[in-house]
Write a protein that holds these residues in place. Structure first.
Motif, PDB file in Angstrom:
ATOM      1  N   GLY A 100     109.033 -48.776   9.920  1.00  0.00           N
ATOM      2  CA  GLY A 100     108.887 -49.591  11.127  1.00  0.00           C
ATOM      3  C   GLY A 100     109.789 -49.192  12.274  1.00  0.00           C
ATOM      4  N   LYS A 101     110.758 -48.348  12.001  1.00  0.00           N
ATOM      5  CA  LYS A 101     111.675 -47.895  13.055  1.00  0.00           C
ATOM      6  C   LYS A 101     111.590 -46.382  13.261  1.00  0.00           C
ATOM      7  CE  LYS A 101     115.592 -47.716   9.840  1.00  0.00           C
ATOM      8  NZ  LYS A 101     116.923 -48.264   9.554  1.00  0.00           N
ATOM      9  N   SER A 102     110.532 -45.781  12.725  1.00  0.00           N
ATOM     10  CA  SER A 102     110.354 -44.325  12.822  1.00  0.00           C
ATOM     11  C   SER A 102     109.169 -44.007  13.718  1.00  0.00           C
ATOM     12  CB  SER A 102     110.137 -43.729  11.432  1.00  0.00           C
ATOM     13  OG  SER A 102     111.244 -44.004  10.599  1.00  0.00           O
ATOM     14  N   PHE A 103     109.398 -43.099  14.678  1.00  0.00           N
ATOM     15  CA  PHE A 103     108.381 -42.761  15.669  1.00  0.00           C
ATOM     16  C   PHE A 103     108.458 -41.278  16.018  1.00  0.00           C
ATOM     17  CE2 PHE A 103     109.839 -47.082  16.356  1.00  0.00           C
ATOM     18  CZ  PHE A 103     108.649 -47.805  16.379  1.00  0.00           C
ATOM     19  N   LEU A 104     107.395 -40.784  16.615  1.00  0.00           N
ATOM     20  CA  LEU A 104     107.410 -39.429  17.154  1.00  0.00           C
ATOM     21  C   LEU A 104     108.315 -39.379  18.379  1.00  0.00           C
ATOM     22  CD1 LEU A 104     103.622 -38.446  17.123  1.00  0.00           C
ATOM     23  CD2 LEU A 104     105.426 -37.401  15.739  1.00  0.00           C
ATOM     24  N   LEU A 105     109.064 -38.302  18.524  1.00  0.00           N
ATOM     25  CA  LEU A 105     109.819 -38.096  19.753  1.00  0.00           C
ATOM     26  C   LEU A 105     108.846 -38.075  20.934  1.00  0.00           C
ATOM     27  CD1 LEU A 105     112.343 -37.452  21.413  1.00  0.00           C
ATOM     28  CD2 LEU A 105     112.115 -35.061  20.694  1.00  0.00           C
ATOM     29  N   GLY A 106     107.646 -37.554  20.716  1.00  0.00           N
ATOM     30  CA  GLY A 106     106.629 -37.481  21.764  1.00  0.00           C
ATOM     31  C   GLY A 106     105.744 -38.715  21.872  1.00  0.00           C
ATOM     32  N   LYS A 107     106.171 -39.839  21.312  1.00  0.00           N
ATOM     33  CA  LYS A 107     105.363 -41.071  21.325  1.00  0.00           C
ATOM     34  C   LYS A 107     104.894 -41.440  22.720  1.00  0.00           C
ATOM     35  CE  LYS A 107     105.674 -46.062  20.401  1.00  0.00           C
ATOM     36  NZ  LYS A 107     104.289 -46.194  20.003  1.00  0.00           N
ATOM     37  N   TRP A 108     105.781 -41.439  23.696  1.00  0.00           N
ATOM     38  CA  TRP A 108     105.445 -41.875  25.046  1.00  0.00           C
ATOM     39  C   TRP A 108     104.776 -40.758  25.853  1.00  0.00           C
ATOM     40  CZ3 TRP A 108     105.583 -46.690  24.243  1.00  0.00           C
ATOM     41  CH2 TRP A 108     106.596 -47.270  23.482  1.00  0.00           C
ATOM     42  N   ASN A 109     104.572 -39.612  25.225  1.00  0.00           N
ATOM     43  CA  ASN A 109     103.875 -38.486  25.854  1.00  0.00           C
ATOM     44  C   ASN A 109     102.605 -38.199  25.059  1.00  0.00           C
ATOM     45  OD1 ASN A 109     105.998 -38.169  27.733  1.00  0.00           O
ATOM     46  ND2 ASN A 109     107.171 -37.000  26.242  1.00  0.00           N
ATOM     47  N   GLU A 110     101.780 -39.238  24.935  1.00  0.00           N
ATOM     48  CA  GLU A 110     100.484 -39.139  24.244  1.00  0.00           C
ATOM     49  C   GLU A 110     100.637 -38.711  22.792  1.00  0.00           C
ATOM     50  OE1 GLU A 110      97.958 -36.673  26.667  1.00  0.00           O
ATOM     51  OE2 GLU A 110      98.253 -37.961  28.408  1.00  0.00           O
ATOM     52  N   ASP A 111     101.655 -39.231  22.110  1.00  0.00           N
ATOM     53  CA  ASP A 111     101.917 -38.897  20.705  1.00  0.00           C
ATOM     54  C   ASP A 111     101.998 -37.389  20.476  1.00  0.00           C
ATOM     55  OD1 ASP A 111     102.294 -41.431  19.635  1.00  0.00           O
ATOM     56  OD2 ASP A 111     100.163 -41.723  19.248  1.00  0.00           O
ATOM     57  N   CYS A 112     102.630 -36.723  21.418  1.00  0.00           N
ATOM     58  CA  CYS A 112     102.802 -35.273  21.343  1.00  0.00           C
ATOM     59  C   CYS A 112     103.621 -34.898  20.111  1.00  0.00           C
ATOM     60  CB  CYS A 112     103.507 -34.790  22.603  1.00  0.00           C
ATOM     61  SG  CYS A 112     103.964 -33.055  22.585  1.00  0.00           S
ATOM     62  N   GLU A 113     103.116 -33.944  19.342  1.00  0.00           N
ATOM     63  CA  GLU A 113     103.876 -33.389  18.225  1.00  0.00           C
ATOM     64  C   GLU A 113     104.611 -32.151  18.729  1.00  0.00           C
ATOM     65  OE1 GLU A 113     102.224 -33.920  14.057  1.00  0.00           O
ATOM     66  OE2 GLU A 113     100.402 -33.593  15.227  1.00  0.00           O
ATOM     67  N   ILE A 114     105.772 -31.907  18.167  1.00  0.00           N
ATOM     68  CA  ILE A 114     106.604 -30.791  18.594  1.00  0.00           C
ATOM     69  C   ILE A 114     106.652 -29.772  17.455  1.00  0.00           C
ATOM     70  CG2 ILE A 114     108.905 -30.115  19.353  1.00  0.00           C
ATOM     71  CD1 ILE A 114     109.119 -33.037  20.492  1.00  0.00           C
ATOM     72  N   PRO A 115     106.016 -28.612  17.659  1.00  0.00           N
ATOM     73  CA  PRO A 115     105.906 -27.616  16.579  1.00  0.00           C
ATOM     74  C   PRO A 115     107.240 -26.960  16.235  1.00  0.00           C
ATOM     75  CG  PRO A 115     105.073 -26.700  18.631  1.00  0.00           C
ATOM     76  CD  PRO A 115     105.401 -28.150  18.908  1.00  0.00           C
ATOM     77  N   ASP A 116     107.306 -26.438  15.040  1.00  0.00           N
ATOM     78  CA  ASP A 116     108.521 -25.795  14.540  1.00  0.00           C
ATOM     79  C   ASP A 116     108.621 -24.365  15.075  1.00  0.00           C
ATOM     80  OD1 ASP A 116     110.756 -25.009  13.138  1.00  0.00           O
ATOM     81  OD2 ASP A 116     109.955 -25.565  11.167  1.00  0.00           O
ATOM     82  N   PRO A 117     109.687 -24.040  15.815  1.00  0.00           N
ATOM     83  CA  PRO A 117     109.830 -22.680  16.349  1.00  0.00           C
ATOM     84  C   PRO A 117     110.568 -21.731  15.408  1.00  0.00           C
ATOM     85  CG  PRO A 117     111.578 -24.037  17.213  1.00  0.00           C
ATOM     86  CD  PRO A 117     110.725 -24.928  16.325  1.00  0.00           C
ATOM     87  N   TYR A 118     110.963 -22.226  14.235  1.00  0.00           N
ATOM     88  CA  TYR A 118     111.782 -21.435  13.310  1.00  0.00           C
ATOM     89  C   TYR A 118     111.170 -20.060  13.058  1.00  0.00           C
ATOM     90  CZ  TYR A 118     114.534 -20.368   9.112  1.00  0.00           C
ATOM     91  OH  TYR A 118     115.366 -19.782   8.184  1.00  0.00           O
ATOM     92  N   ARG A 119     112.007 -19.037  13.165  1.00  0.00           N
ATOM     93  CA  ARG A 119     111.627 -17.629  12.953  1.00  0.00           C
ATOM     94  C   ARG A 119     110.588 -17.118  13.953  1.00  0.00           C
ATOM     95  NH1 ARG A 119     111.802 -16.910   6.366  1.00  0.00           N
ATOM     96  NH2 ARG A 119     114.044 -17.165   6.240  1.00  0.00           N
TER      97      ARG A 119
END
Length: 144
Positions: free
Chosen positions: A101-120
């Motif tokens: 209940g207290k967990s959200f996307l960082l991109g929630k307020w930006n149309e539920d934007c997901e932020i892809p992993d740039p690793y490697r």
């Protein structure tokens, strides 16, 4: 009122520590603790070199960061948990259902934007991810 914000990604060496540093800077002086952890953390590793480079170019510094594994206790201690991808929300629900209940996307307020992993990946991937995280941090500022 949020007193402790936790950022979560996978390895806790690229996205979540960068977002942690960015949010800490954005909320400076407000008495809010900002931390991060990983779902599959590379425990005790420092922040990725490219992620650190991008922070430094913007006057920020993540060099003190050491990756840590997320635990039910760490999730419990946070008032707000911000993640990068929807699958991270699902994993948090498995680890600590009470934190859902207290967990959200960082991109929630930006149309539920997901932020892809740039690793490697190359620097342009990190730059893209940094922009998305900066937008996410900015969008959350008014709610914390």
């Amino acid at each position: 009122m949020f007193k402790h914000i936790l950022f979560v990604c996978i390895g806790n060496i690229c996205r979540s520590p960068s977002a942690e540093v960015m949010m800490r800077d954005a909320l400076a002086g407000r008495g809010i603790e900002v931390t991060s952890a990983g779902l599959g953390a590379l425990v005790n590793h420092g922040i990725d070199a490219t992620a650190q480079e991008l922070l430094v170019e913007r006057g920020l510094d993540g060099s003190a960061h050491r990756a840590r594994q997320v635990t039910p206790q760490i999730l419990s201690a946070a008032d707000l948990v911000l993640v990068m991808e929807k699958k991270h929300l699902k994993r948090i629900m498995e680890i600590a259902p009470e934190a859902s209940g207290k967990s959200f996307l960082l991109g929630k307020w930006n149309e539920d934007c997901e932020i892809p992993d740039p690793y490697r990946q190359q620097r342009p991937a990190f730059e893209h991810v940094y922009r998305l995280m900066a937008e996410g941090v900015e969008s959350w500022k008014r709610y914390v």
